[in-house]
Scaffold this motif. Structure first.
Motif, PDB file in Angstrom:
ATOM      1  N   SER A  48      41.517  52.457  40.736  1.00  0.00           N
ATOM      2  CA  SER A  48      40.825  51.407  41.750  1.00  0.00           C
ATOM      3  C   SER A  48      39.614  51.838  42.491  1.00  0.00           C
ATOM      4  O   SER A  48      38.697  50.739  42.515  1.00  0.00           O
ATOM      5  CB  SER A  48      42.009  50.776  42.574  1.00  0.00           C
ATOM      6  OG  SER A  48      42.507  51.822  43.347  1.00  0.00           O
ATOM      7  N   GLY A 406      42.538  44.535  41.038  1.00  0.00           N
ATOM      8  CA  GLY A 406      41.131  44.687  41.017  1.00  0.00           C
ATOM      9  C   GLY A 406      40.766  44.794  39.574  1.00  0.00           C
ATOM     10  O   GLY A 406      39.391  44.607  39.107  1.00  0.00           O
ATOM     11  N   ASN A 409      40.732  40.787  39.095  1.00  0.00           N
ATOM     12  CA  ASN A 409      40.862  39.876  40.299  1.00  0.00           C
ATOM     13  C   ASN A 409      41.897  38.829  40.103  1.00  0.00           C
ATOM     14  O   ASN A 409      41.646  37.823  40.609  1.00  0.00           O
ATOM     15  CB  ASN A 409      39.497  39.274  40.680  1.00  0.00           C
ATOM     16  CG  ASN A 409      38.464  40.661  41.238  1.00  0.00           C
ATOM     17  OD1 ASN A 409      38.947  41.659  41.469  1.00  0.00           O
ATOM     18  ND2 ASN A 409      37.213  40.205  40.681  1.00  0.00           N
TER      19      ASN A 409
ATOM     20  N   MET B 153      35.024  44.639  47.050  1.00  0.00           N
ATOM     21  CA  MET B 153      36.292  44.023  46.211  1.00  0.00           C
ATOM     22  C   MET B 153      36.364  42.717  46.599  1.00  0.00           C
ATOM     23  O   MET B 153      36.720  42.582  47.869  1.00  0.00           O
ATOM     24  CB  MET B 153      37.597  45.038  46.083  1.00  0.00           C
ATOM     25  CG  MET B 153      38.266  44.593  44.761  1.00  0.00           C
ATOM     26  SD  MET B 153      39.683  45.637  44.782  1.00  0.00           S
ATOM     27  CE  MET B 153      38.968  46.980  43.610  1.00  0.00           C
TER      28      MET B 153
END
Lengths: 499, 170
Positions: A48, A406, A409, B153
């Motif tokens: 990630s 991630g 998303n 993110m």
């Protein structure tokens, strides 16, 4: 070729990539050193962090974590007598015995130098062997690829632990999971039941985060909290520095162990555990002091450690040249390739040599930096072992969630991760091995497509798989790989009967 | 022989049989002369179904053998209580994770993460006040800085008033 190496060194030695190697190496050492976190879980969790990085920086970090995980497993083995990784069991036997004799620093020095030395040796072999193997594999057509995947899947018997039957069940379950979603040839939907979540198939990174990491945390949660305390006196590495002759007098054993590690590590299923036991067995047979084996033998420790880390270069060779994962950690590296839009194997070697040579250099530099990182971080890991495991588990769970989220998303991936976490927990509880399921999931799609393309080429004649010589040799090798453990362990139902 | 293993092997068999029946419906998919969409699933599900059956039969035979040897000693009361406590812990941990996944889109990443950590370590029977207070704050802060500020993110911000809260940070 020299140009490629020159460019690769110039890229890998950029400050950001060196930082990535150091962070990845530290994380790998930590994952390996802490009981309850495996190398593959360390690599999964690190994925990630690499989504936003350039491919080469991501691979610098992941390669360092992979090598660090294998190395780190031995720290707790020597000081606590707890193998951080199964491959560190011989180190636990000999290294911890040395530590209990008051020679912890000496044992740690032997482990560090041999482990890093084995790693560097195997990387050099990897640099020489990968181009040759990849160029050879460029001649492969669909039948050869299918046979190659069957060879990759043939490690199931070796990865199955107690029950070969359960190993095959897990493997074919993984292969079935790979069929969920849209068919790559006809475009038809399979097993989606009208849901959008499954239309794109089961993302194997999400599934692996669930199967490998979430399930491990759940399984660990069952155990009562335990604080690991060293039972041996250890002040620092300066306590007892080994002499150069301590290594040089065993040069032939070290060379043999490095070769065994690299060669066996490159075979499908030849993971770090097998190679460290092979080298340990060799050392115990060839030593002039058999009475020391099991009671703090330097030779046993050095051989196991050299072979253990040499296995990383071997595994990476078949990953880069043929696209085959030898185990969970290298399967996760396939995921990393896919996240960055690449498929490891001979085509990647032809189309993106910069990445392949970058990984060679990253592996080499990872081992060099790990030497310093391991020396500097031993005391830190001793302290980290006292951290509350509850908070540590929660933090790892958050990393799992972010890792799965991630990718796209998407919250949907988190439900898939949760489902696989629960499935993985039951698999662990009832001793169904997870590694074959992961292999089936990773390789299932490639196996299906190459088989169907082969049958298209031959107008439906399956004999195409055995009439082409390379394909036939690969299939025969796969058959030997599957049958050998069965002959060694004739009871197919052994695990189910005894579990 | 754990009864749970018999149940699990039966569940596996039922699941793979159901999927096999679904796979049979895929047989027609594909152009004439080609291997269709159903071929590979039928192959893999056929093997898994047979293996599940072998596993179930093996488990039942073993169970029957054990029963023939006389009824097993009932486990001690402490062992039963400990087993239930372990199951409760696992169920709570799993519920915490599921709850976290469910509430994150609503509350946003920061709040839901802090709440999850607190609930999760409580489910793990953590009792030290310092760990209970500091862990949610420290872990959430570190994860937030690394993934939102450094890696950028787009983690969920929540809905309604929680969006406003999240916007205070990102």
């Amino acid at each position: 070729m020299l140009d490629l190496y020159w460019n690769a060194f110039a890229t890998v030695l950029l400050p950001k990539n060196i930082l990535a190697i150091c962070l990845g190496g530290l994380w790998g050492l930590l994952a390996g050193a802490l009981p309850g976190i495996s190398t593959s879980m360390g690599v999964v969790l690190l994925l990630s962090f690499t989504y936003a990085l350039s491919p080469i920086t991501a691979f610098c970090m992941l390669c360092a974590a992979y090598c660090g995980g294998i190395t780190g497993g031995s720290i707790t083995s020597i000081l606590f007598g707890i193998p951080g990784e199964p491959s560190a069991i011989p180190t636990t036997i000999e290294g911890h015995a040395l530590a209990k004799q008051g020679r912890a620093a000496y044992a740690l020095w032997l482990f560090i130098i041999c482990s890093i030395g084995g790693g560097i040796f195997s990387v050099l072999i990897m640099m020489a062997a990968t181009p040759v193997m990849a160029n050879f594999a460029l001649r492969f057509g669909p039948p050869e690829f299918f046979s190659l995947v069957v060879l990759g899947l043939s490690v199931v018997a070796s990865l199955s632990g107690g029950s070969v039957m359960k190993g095959f069940l897990a493997c074919f379950f993984g292969i079935f999971l790979a069929t969920v979603g849209t068919d790559g040839i006809t475009g038809g939907e399979r097993f989606t039941f009208g849901t959008e979540i499954l239309l794109g198939g089961i993302n194997f990174v999400t599934a692996m985060v669930g199967l490998l990491a979430v399930s491990e945390i759940l399984e660990e949660a069952e155990q009562p909290f335990q604080e690991y305390k060293s039972s041996v006196a250890y002040k620092g590495l300066r306590d007892e520095l080994p002499k150069l002759s301590d290594y040089s007098k065993h040069w032939f054993l070290l060379l043999r162990s490095a070769v065994v590690g690299t060669v066996v590590g490159s075979l499908p299923g030849g993971g770090a555990t097998i190679v460290s036991f092979l080298a340990y067995g060799d050392a115990s047979r060839s030593t002039k002091h058999p009475e020391k084996i099991g009671h703090g033998s330097e030779e046993g420790l050095m051989a196991a450690e050299t072979a253990n880390n040499a296995g990383t270069g071997g595994s990476m060779t078949i990953l880069l040249a043929l696209g085959l994962p030898g185990g969970n950690a290298t399967a996760m590296l396939i995921a990393a390739f896919m996240i960055h839009g690449m498929q490891p194997g001979p085509m990647l070697y032809a189309s993106r040599p910069d990445i392949i040579y970058g990984i060679f250099v990253a592996m080499l530099m990872s081992n060099v930096f790990l030497l310093a990182l391991t020396i500097m971080s031993i005391k830190l890991f001793l302290q980290l072992n006292r951290l509350p495991y509850t908070a540590f588990s929660a933090a790892i769970m958050i990393l799992c969630v972010i890792g799965a989220f991630g990718l796209n998303n998407s919250m949907d991936d988190l439900y898939v991760m949760f489902a696989f976490g629960v499935i993985g927990y039951f698999m662990r509880k009832y001793k169904i091995p997870i590694a074959p399921a992961v292999l089936g999931l990773v390789l299932g799609d490639l196996a299906e497509l190459s088989l169907r393309r082969s049958l298209l080429l031959s107008l439906g004649d399956p004999l195409i798989l055995v009439t082409r010589p390379i394909s036939l040799i690969l299939l025969l090798t796969a058959a030997v790989s599957i049958l050998w453990p069965l002959f060694k362990k004739p009871k197919l139902l052994e695990g189910s009967e005894n579990a | 022989m754990k009864k749970g293993e018999i149940v699990l092997s039966a569940v596996c068999l039922a699941f793979f049989l159901f999927m096999l029946s679904e796979a049979f419906q895929l047989r027609g998919q594909g152009r004439s002369g080609e291997v269709g969409s159903g071929f590979w699933p039928l192959l893999s599900l056929g093997v898994t179904t047979v293996l599940s059956l072998v596993w179930l039969v093996g488990n039942l035979r073993r169970y029957a053998r054990e029963q023939k040897g006389g009824p097993a000693q009932p486990p001690a009361a402490e062992a039963v209580a400990a087993a239930w406590a372990r199951r409760k812990k696992i169920a709570l941990c799993s519920l915490c994770l599921l709850g976290y996944i469910l509430i994150t889109p609503l509350l946003g990443f920061i709040l839901s993460t802090a709440l999850f950590i607190l609930a999760f370590i409580l489910a793990l029977e953590e009792k030290r006040a310092a760990v209970l207070i500091l862990s949610p704050l420290v872990i959430t802060a570190v994860v937030f800085v690394v993934f939102v500020k450094f890696i950028m993110m787009p983690l969920p911000k929540g809905v309604g008033v929680f969006v406003e809260f999240s916007r205070l940070f990102y």
